[in-house]
Design an enzyme around this catalytic site. Structure first.
Site, short mmCIF file in Angstrom:
data_model
loop_
_atom_site.label_atom_id
_atom_site.label_comp_id
_atom_site.label_asym_id
_atom_site.label_seq_id
_atom_site.Cartn_x
_atom_site.Cartn_y
_atom_site.Cartn_z
N LYS A 181 0.82 -1.22 0.00
CA LYS A 181 0.00 0.00 0.00
C LYS A 181 0.86 1.27 0.00
CE LYS A 181 -4.01 -2.10 2.31
NZ LYS A 181 -3.50 -3.43 2.74
N HIS A 195 -4.43 2.10 -0.78
CA HIS A 195 -5.31 1.07 -0.24
C HIS A 195 -6.46 0.86 -1.23
CE1 HIS A 195 -7.52 -1.53 2.21
NE2 HIS A 195 -7.51 -0.88 3.36
N PHE A 200 -12.33 -2.78 8.23
CA PHE A 200 -13.38 -2.15 9.03
C PHE A 200 -14.46 -3.22 9.26
CE2 PHE A 200 -13.10 2.68 7.80
CZ PHE A 200 -11.82 2.71 8.31
#
Lengths: 101, 405
Positions: free
Chosen positions: B329, B334, B393
Site C-alpha cells: 500500500k 489502499h 473495518f
C-alpha cells in the site's frame, strides 16, 4: 391492420441491420438474416426491446411491451431475419399481435 | 482426503500498471502510484490525492469489452473483467472447453459495483445492471460459460482475501476444480473521499502525493485511497498438473476471523490480528519460524500499523525482527476490496521471483515499530513460506499462507 409499403419494409430492414451493426460493432456486410444475435453477435435480451422503442417512436405504434412479450415467448426471434419478420408483424398488427397464433 | 490447492494465474491492475508485468517492474523499483486526483475536481475535499489507475485504462479495456457490454458495466466491473480475462490468458494452457464448466467458480470480493458520480465511459442506461455487484463475477462467467458457483463477497478491505479463502475451501473440499477469484474496487469519488475524511482515515499530505502513503513511519497520517483489481486463479493440484499449467505457488492455508470489537478500530494491541495469523499458520501446519516474508496489511493509519506490528511480535516472538515485512500500500495505496487479492498476487510473485518488494517512504522510522519493513528498496530473499494479511473495518480479518511449489 396497417398495410406495409415496400419502402417501409426496406427501411425496417436497413434500420435493424444498422442497429445490430452499431450496437455489436460488427460491419453491416458481415451480417445476414441467419445471424444469431446472442450466439454470433454476443448480443443480449435487451436489444430487441431497445429496437422496439426505436420503431414505436418512428412509426407511432400503439403497442405495449407486455403484448409483444407474450408473443415473443411463443415465437422466439433469435436471428436478424426473424427479428425483421417480427418487427413487420408488430408494425402491421400493433397490439393485436397478441391475437395471432 | 482434502485436495492440494495451487495458484496457476495472477494479474493486477493498479495505479502502477494495467497488467502484472508492468506492476511487478514498478513495485520492485519502489515507485509510487499516488498523485493528485484528476478523475474529478477534488478541490472541496480535504484529501485531494489518490492512487488512480493510469488514464489509459479505458482505451485498454475497449480492446476486450465491446461498446454494448461496456454500456452495461461500471469502471469497477470493467477493471475486474479485464483483469480476469488477462489472468486467464496468462494462465498457460487454460482452455475451458476441456474443463467441466459446472466445476469452475467465480468468486469476487467487491464492496459495490461503484456506480458513482464520476463514472465515465458509460451511459445513464442500464442503471440496475450496473449497480449489481454480482454482475462483476456474472460477466466473467458469461464470457467463458462457467456454470459453477458465482458470487461476490463483501467484507470491506478484506473482501478479496475472503474470496480467495472461499475459493481455496471449495477446491479443497471437492466442490470446484478451478476458481477465478480476487477483487476489485474504485472508491475515488467525492462521496467516498469525504466519507473517509469524516472518519479521519485518509492522509491529507496533498502537497507531496508520492510521499503520502507512509506505513510504519512516525509521521504517517492515514491511508491513501487506491483503485484496481487483482485476480488469482486457483486450481486443484491434480487438474493443474493434468493440463500442464505453470504452478506459481501453493496455498497452504488461511484463517478468517471476526474481532467483534469495534466497527472501525482494530482490537487493542492487535490481539485479533495475532489470533488470525496464529490460526492461519496452525491450519497450514506451518511453524512460525518457517515464515520467510509477511506482506502486511500496512495501511499507514496510526492504529493499524502499531497493532499489526504488535501482532507480528506476538506471533513470531524473538524471530519477528528477522522476518521482512512490507506494505504494498505504500506504493499503490489502499485498494479496499481489491487489496487482499492484489497483495496476495504480489506475495505469490515474491515467492516465484524470490524478491521482496519494499515499503517506500521509509525516511522517518517510528521507534515503536521496530521490525524489518524492507525500507525503500526491493530485496532478493529466499522465500519458501509467506503470509498475506488483510484487516478490515467491521473487524473482518484474513491471513493467507502461501508456499513455494
Amino acid at each position: 391492420m396497417a398495410k406495409i409499403e415496400s419502402g417501409t419494409r426496406e427501411e425496417v430492414r436497413r434500420l435493424v441491420y444498422e442497429f445490430f451493426s452499431e450496437e455489436c460493432e460488427v460491419p453491416v456486410d458481415q451480417l445476414n438474416d441467419g445471424t444469431n444475435v446472442i450466439r454470433d453477435l454476443e448480443g443480449d435480451s435487451l436489444m430487441f426491446l431497445e429496437l422496439l422503442e426505436v420503431f414505436k417512436k418512428k412509426y407511432g405504434l400503439n403497442v405495449e411491451l407486455k403484448t409483444v412479450g407474450k408473443y415473443v415467448v411463443k415465437h422466439p426471434a433469435e436471428t436478424i431475419g426473424a427479428i425483421i419478420a417480427m418487427t413487420m408483424l408488430i408494425i402491421e398488427h400493433e397490439n393485436r399481435i397478441a391475437e395471432l397464433d | 482426503m482434502k485436495k492440494k490447492v495451487v495458484v496457476t494465474g495472477i494479474n493486477i491492475i493498479s495505479s502502477l500498471g494495467l497488467n502484472m508485468e508492468e506492476n511487478w517492474i514498478n513495485l520492485k523499483a519502489g515507485k509510487s502510484g499516488v498523485r493528485t486526483i484528476d478523475l474529478f475536481d477534488p478541490s472541496d475535499c480535504e484529501t485531494r490525492i489518490a492512487a488512480q489507475v493510469p488514464s489509459g485504462f479505458d482505451a485498454y479495456a475497449s480492446r476486450l469489452i465491446k461498446k454494448r457490454l461496456s454500456g452495461q458495466m461500471t469502471r469497477v466491473t470493467r477493471m475486474a473483467y479485464v483483469c480476469a480475462v488477462e489472468a486467464i490468458d496468462r494462465s498457460r494452457c487454460l482452455d475451458f472447453s476441456r474443463n467441466d464448466r459446472s466445476r469452475c467458480a467465480v468468486i469476487i470480493g467487491a464492496v459495490s459495483a461503484g456506480n458513482s458520480s464520476v463514472e465515465t465511459g458509460t451511459t445513464e442506461k442500464n442503471r440496475i445492471i450496473k449497480n449489481m455487484s454480482n454482475a462483476i463475477p456474472a460477466w466473467i462467467s458469461l464470457r467463458y460459460g462457467l456454470e459453477g458457483p458465482n458470487f461476490t463477497v463483501n467484507t470491506a478491505c478484506a473482501s478479496s482475501s475472503y474470496a480467495v479463502t472461499i475459493g481455496y475451501e471449495m477446491i479443497r473440499n471437492g466442490t470446484a476444480d478451478l476458481v477465478i477469484t480476487g477483487g476489485v474496487d474504485s472508491t475515488i469519488n467525492p462521496e467516498e473521499i469525504k466519507g473517509f475524511n469524516e472518519l479521519y482515515a485518509l492522509s491529507v499530505r496533498n502537497h507531496e502525493p508520492e510521499r503520502a502513503s507512509r506505513p510504519f513511519t512516525r509521521d504517517r497520517d492515514g491511508f491513501v485511497i487506491g483503485e484496481g483489481a487483482g485476480i488469482i486463479i486457483l486450481e486443484s493440484e491434480k487438474t493443474a498438473r493434468a493440463r500442464g499449467a505453470a504452478i506459481l505457488a501453493e496455498v497452504a492455508g488461511y484463517a478468517i476471523t471476526s474481532e467483534a470489537y469495534n466497527i472501525m478500530a482494530p482490537k487493542k494491541d492487535g490481539e485479533g490480528m495475532a489470533v488470525t495469523m496464529r490460526q492461519a499458520l496452525e491450519k497450514s501446519g506451518i511453524a512460525p519460524e518457517r515464515v520467510d516474508y509477511i506482506n502486511a496489511h500496512g495501511t499507514g493509519t496510526p492504529l493499524n500499523d502499531l497493532y499489526e506490528t504488535m501482532a507480528i511480535k506476538s506471533v513470531f516472538g524473538a524471530g519477528a525482527p528477522s522476518i521482512p515485512v512490507s506494505s504494498s500500500k505504500s506504493m499503490i495505496g489502499h485498494t479496499i476490496a481489491a487489496a487482499g487479492a492484489i497483495e496476495a498476487a504480489i506475495t505469490v510473485m515474491s515467492i516465484r521471483e524470490q524478491v521482496i518488494t519494499p515499503t517506500v517512504n521509509q525516511d522517518l522510522p517510528d521507534p515503536c515499530l521496530d521490525l524489518d519493513f524492507v525500507p525503500n528498496y526491493s530485496r532478493p530473499h529466499k522465500i519458501n513460506v509467506a503470509i498475506s494479511n488483510s484487516f478490515a473495518f467491521g473487524g473482518h480479518n484474513a491471513c493467507i499462507v502461501f508456499k513455494k511449489y
